[in-house]
Design an enzyme around this catalytic site. Sequence first.
Site, PDB file in Angstrom:
ATOM      1  N   THR A 200      13.782   4.863 -29.377  1.00 23.82           N
ATOM      2  CA  THR A 200      13.897   4.992 -27.920  1.00 23.82           C
ATOM      3  C   THR A 200      12.537   5.424 -27.358  1.00 23.82           C
ATOM      4  OG1 THR A 200      14.691   7.270 -28.135  1.00 23.82           O
ATOM      5  CG2 THR A 200      16.349   5.542 -28.010  1.00 23.82           C
ATOM      6  N   ASP A 233      21.713  10.580 -26.983  1.00 24.80           N
ATOM      7  CA  ASP A 233      23.023  10.566 -27.653  1.00 24.80           C
ATOM      8  C   ASP A 233      23.872   9.395 -27.162  1.00 24.80           C
ATOM      9  OD1 ASP A 233      22.361  12.917 -29.028  1.00 24.80           O
ATOM     10  OD2 ASP A 233      23.039  14.150 -27.347  1.00 24.80           O
ATOM     11  N   ARG A 266      23.069  11.828 -13.896  1.00 19.16           N
ATOM     12  CA  ARG A 266      23.922  12.975 -13.535  1.00 19.16           C
ATOM     13  C   ARG A 266      23.495  14.180 -14.363  1.00 19.16           C
ATOM     14  NH1 ARG A 266      28.422   8.618 -13.219  1.00 19.16           N
ATOM     15  NH2 ARG A 266      28.509   8.666 -15.486  1.00 19.16           N
TER      16      ARG A 266
HETATM   17  O1  RIB Z   1      20.793  15.758 -27.418  1.00 18.95           O
HETATM   18  C1  RIB Z   1      21.117  16.711 -26.443  1.00 18.95           C
HETATM   19  C2  RIB Z   1      21.791  17.897 -27.062  1.00 18.95           C
HETATM   20  O2  RIB Z   1      20.865  18.546 -27.904  1.00 18.95           O
HETATM   21  C3  RIB Z   1      22.229  18.950 -26.078  1.00 18.95           C
HETATM   22  O3  RIB Z   1      23.533  18.713 -25.576  1.00 18.95           O
HETATM   23  C4  RIB Z   1      22.090  20.249 -26.852  1.00 18.95           C
HETATM   24  O4  RIB Z   1      23.299  20.859 -27.159  1.00 18.95           O
HETATM   25  C5  RIB Z   1      21.294  19.891 -28.099  1.00 18.95           C
HETATM   26  O5  RIB Z   1      22.065  19.895 -29.215  1.00 18.95           O
END
Ligand code: RIB
Length: 283
Positions: A200, A233, A266
Site C-alpha cells: 500500500t 486493515d 470517517r
Molecule cells: O491498524 C490500525 C490499528 O492499529 C488501530 O486500530 C490500533 O488499535 C492499532 O492496533
Amino acid sequence: MTRRVDITVVGSINLDLVATAATLPAPGETVTGATLGRHPGGKGANQALAAQRLGATVRLVGRVGDDAMADEALALLAAGGVDLSGVARDAEAPTGVALIAVSLAGENQIVVASGANAAFLPQHLTSPPRGALICQLEIPLATVEKAVAAAEGFVCLNLAPAAEIPETLLQRADLIVVNETEAAFYGERLHRAPGLVAVTLGARGAELRRAGELLASTIPPPVEVVDTTGAGDTFVAALTLALLEERPPRDALTFACKAGALATTRAGAQPALPLRSEVEAIP
Ligand code: RIB
C-alpha cells in the site's frame, strides 16, 4: 449474487483512545487542544469487521482482558455479526489499548499497550482456522506461526507492525500485505515469497506483485481524508475477500483500494469501515 466466503482472523483486539489535534507532536513536544474519542480497534479486530462488512462470514480468534474495556472493544464486532466464540477473556492481563494521535490532515501516530494480546499464546489456539486465514503481527509470533501451520486454505499475512519473521511464514502465505515502511524493512525477502505481495502506498494507491514482477497497480478514488486509522486493515480484508471471490488481480486491487480510501473518510478505525454497497457505489 457472490457466494459468502469463510474467513478466520487470528489477531489483536484493542480499544483505541484517539486524540485529534491540529498537528502531531514531534519527539519531546506537547500538543494541546485535542479532542478525545474512544473506538474499538486492533489490527485483527479491524480486519475481521472489515471483511464481515464487505460480505464475508468471519470468525475472530483473540484475547481481551476481563474488564470493561473489553466490552467496548468488542461492541461493533458483535453488532456486525462477527463470530466471537474464539475470543477469550484473560483474568490476568488488561484489554489492549492503542493510544492514537490524529492530525487534522488525517495522519496518525500509534502506540499500543498490548495487554491481553501479548498473552495470546500458541496453546490458546485449539482448533484449525475455518476457511481462509488472516493474521497480523500484533500478537506473539509463535501464535501466528501455529495458526498458519494449521491453516488448510488461503493464508493472508499482514506483516504489520514490521518484525523479524521466519522464512516459513513468507513461503506459506498466499498473500502478503505491507505498507511502504514495512516493505523497506522486509526488502528483497518479499520478492522471494511465492505468493502475491501487495504494497500500500497511501494516497498513491497500491501495487500487487508476484516474485517481484508487477501484476497490477491502482490509484485510490479522490476522497476527503479525515482519519487514515484502519485504512490499511480495510485494504487487507478487501483484497483477501476479492481474491477469494476469484476476481482477477487488477479488479481485486481496485476493490481493495476503494475500500481503503472510504475508510479514511470517517473518524476512528472500526466506525469507519465501509459496507460492500458503499465500495461498489464508487465508479
Ligand atoms: O491498524 C490500525 C490499528 O492499529 C488501530 O486500530 C490500533 O488499535 C492499532 O492496533
